[in-house]
Design a protein around this motif. Sequence first.
Motif, PDB file in Angstrom:
ATOM      1  N   LYS B 132       0.761  -1.241   0.077  1.00 23.45           N
ATOM      2  CA  LYS B 132       0.106  -0.072   0.109  1.00 23.45           C
ATOM      3  C   LYS B 132       0.925   1.108   0.112  1.00 23.45           C
ATOM      4  O   LYS B 132       0.704   2.216  -0.411  1.00 23.45           O
ATOM      5  CB  LYS B 132      -0.781  -0.084   1.105  1.00 23.45           C
ATOM      6  N   LYS B 163      -4.025  -1.813  13.245  1.00 21.90           N
ATOM      7  CA  LYS B 163      -5.241  -1.264  13.096  1.00 21.90           C
ATOM      8  C   LYS B 163      -5.818  -0.240  14.212  1.00 21.90           C
ATOM      9  O   LYS B 163      -6.659  -0.617  15.086  1.00 21.90           O
ATOM     10  CB  LYS B 163      -6.317  -2.244  13.063  1.00 21.90           C
ATOM     11  N   GLU B 190      -3.954  10.322   3.714  1.00 18.13           N
ATOM     12  CA  GLU B 190      -4.663   9.125   2.873  1.00 18.13           C
ATOM     13  C   GLU B 190      -5.152   8.029   4.078  1.00 18.13           C
ATOM     14  O   GLU B 190      -6.277   7.449   4.232  1.00 18.13           O
ATOM     15  CB  GLU B 190      -3.873   8.273   1.892  1.00 18.13           C
ATOM     16  N   VAL B 191      -4.350   7.840   4.987  1.00 21.66           N
ATOM     17  CA  VAL B 191      -4.559   7.156   6.423  1.00 21.66           C
ATOM     18  C   VAL B 191      -5.892   7.716   7.079  1.00 21.66           C
ATOM     19  O   VAL B 191      -6.867   7.144   7.280  1.00 21.66           O
ATOM     20  CB  VAL B 191      -3.393   6.852   7.279  1.00 21.66           C
ATOM     21  N   THR B 194      -9.291   6.827   5.704  1.00 26.98           N
ATOM     22  CA  THR B 194      -9.912   5.564   6.280  1.00 26.98           C
ATOM     23  C   THR B 194     -10.589   5.634   7.559  1.00 26.98           C
ATOM     24  O   THR B 194     -10.902   4.531   8.016  1.00 26.98           O
ATOM     25  CB  THR B 194      -8.808   4.469   6.300  1.00 26.98           C
TER      26      THR B 194
END
Lengths: 426, 244
Positions: B132, B163, B190-191, B194
């Motif tokens: 990723k 996580k 970007e993280v 999520t």
Amino acid sequence: MFDKDRWQEIFIAIKQNKLRSVLTAFGVFWGIFMLVVMTGSGNGLVNGVTQGTANFASNSAFMWTQNTTKPYKGFRQGRWWNFNNRDMEIIRDQVPGVDVIAPRLQGWDVSQGENVHRGLRSGSFTVNGDYPAYNLIDPSEMIHGRFINEMDIHLRRKVCIIGERVYEVMFERGEDPVGQYMKVSGVYFQVVGVFRTLNPNIQLGSNKSESIYVPFTTMQQVYNYGDRVHYFGFTAKDGHSVAETAEQVMAVLKNNHSVAPDDNDAIGHFNVEEMVRTMTYLFLGINMLIWIVGIGTLIAGAVGISNIMVVVVKERTKEIGIQRAIGARPWTIVSQILTESVFLTTLAGFMGLSLGTLVLHGVDTALTHAQASMPADEQVFFTNPEIGVTMAVASLIILIITGLIAGLIPAQKAVRIKPIEALRHE
Amino acid sequence: MDNSIIRVETLHKSYVNGSNALHVLKGVDLDIRQGEMVSIMGSSGSGKSTLLNIIGILDNYDAGAYYLDGIKIEKMSETRAARFRNKYIGFVFQSFNLISFKNAMENVALPLYYQKVSRKKRNMIALEYLEKLGLREWAHHLPSELSGGQKQRVAIARSLISKPKVILADEPTGALDSVTSEEVMEILKEVNATGISIIIVTHENEIAAQTQRIIRLRDGIIESNEVNHNFSNEVSAGVLLEQR
Ligand SMILES: Nc1ncnc2c1ncn2[C@@H]1O[C@H](COP(=O)(O)OP(=O)(O)O)[C@@H](O)[C@H]1O
Ligand SMILES: [Mg+2]
């Protein structure tokens, strides 16, 4: 315990500091090596001594006469005296603690020069007069024929049994000696057996393999010893101490021969039970010394490991901090350090164990070779230097415990590291 | 507020050095919601790292209260703290803090090791995260063979693998040049997209300008706490795409 990440850290730590790791591990290596070699040598000594004496009746004593040292009942001091057949009877009757008694004649005067002849062969050998009971005190195994028996004693048969060396000199190799005749100090005797002593390390006056045993009664008669007994051995019954029984025997003998009851030098005696006890304590002492030295060296080695682990922890302060920050529990770190310490200790110790065993094996092989080229009756005081499986397992357990203890302090230091403080070292 | 992930109330913290006590945090209030991306600014020595360490359960506080995902965080055993960190929090440091003798994949997989995930499984997951972040082909390289930007991306992958609900980044771009800093910020955004909350400590305005809220700390108290109106949530994906 066996996951790769933990071992990776251990191997990296060892690889990064090869010299340091080797030097550290050397202490433990040397400790175990010493322990193994010394224990093996100690065992070799014990084996050597006990193998040559183990069959000797440990509950026995021997007695012989000496000049009196006190005047008594009109006799001057310094008088020479002898035991006789009657003494043996009286001891049997009056001292309940005596089990078997074996009077002996030591034929010094008939063992001079070339005293034994058979055809063209001749030799110089000691002659002893013996009872069958002697074989219960100082046992032999019979290579040919039989030992002296009661009938020989009773009938005063002119028979004899001979030591191995006598057989070698007086007979062809492989020849059956039983039934053959030999002239011993002028008298013909029929050979009825060849004996090999089971106690080569205990010699009474002469080398047993170069001795000829004849029936005691025959010897008294044939060589004119009258009713004399040169010395005798006896065993104490179960539940009777040899020392006490010997006291009673000596009292009876002194009374019989008008020797002062307090003349302690008139009878010489040798108490096997006491000797065995002394030996046992000696061996115990040697063993304790070995363990003290071995464990001492091991402790020094463990301190070395502990020190080096403390340094390793210090060097890894930051790493440990990172690990803690991303979720490693204190136990993870502790078990890591302990594993490393136990691994180093056990590895080093295992090498010491292996090398020590190898050295012992080498010595054993060399000894076996040396003994093969020695005369058969040579006294051997060192055989089978080895450590048992128990000892090997015990030392491995000791190593693991040592490793754990050595890791304790460094592990504690590692847990005390606070992640923030470790991470602030930037 | 129900969806607050981090709530701090009148937090006090002093460092005691012998007879001297340095009062660093003097009553800090903070509320960060799930999915927020905030920056903490302030001059050197203003207590930013101290605050972040307390939020990360790396350090204790003296007075006040701290709730992480609604759970009150107080003095607790190291084992419990480790479990909280492992479950809720990902750390990204200025100096990357990778373990030097482990390769990129093993570094990323490490938090899962502490969760007792099997080696095979955690390495597989680590490879996914490296993929990723565009570092798949660097998986078997040691940190010393990576550039600063690559190292920080490995560190981000490591912080993501368990996580977490929050990522705490103490000057994540402090050791990087401006181009690389920009790349790292794109990844963090970007993280954040999520749904993971991110707190970035920085003293660079360009970095702070890319977050939704800017908290300014001065002498141990919050000087200002403002929504950043210039914030655009559109990820300029170009940088990342170029990398792949
Ligand atoms: N463990 C500590 N012991 C003593 N003083 C500390 C410690 N950590 C930080 N400080 C001091 O606390 C103040 C705030 O530090 P810090 O939170 O690291 O500030 P920032 O990250 O904003 O530069 C500084 O003056 C620093 O020297
Ligand atoms: Mg700081």
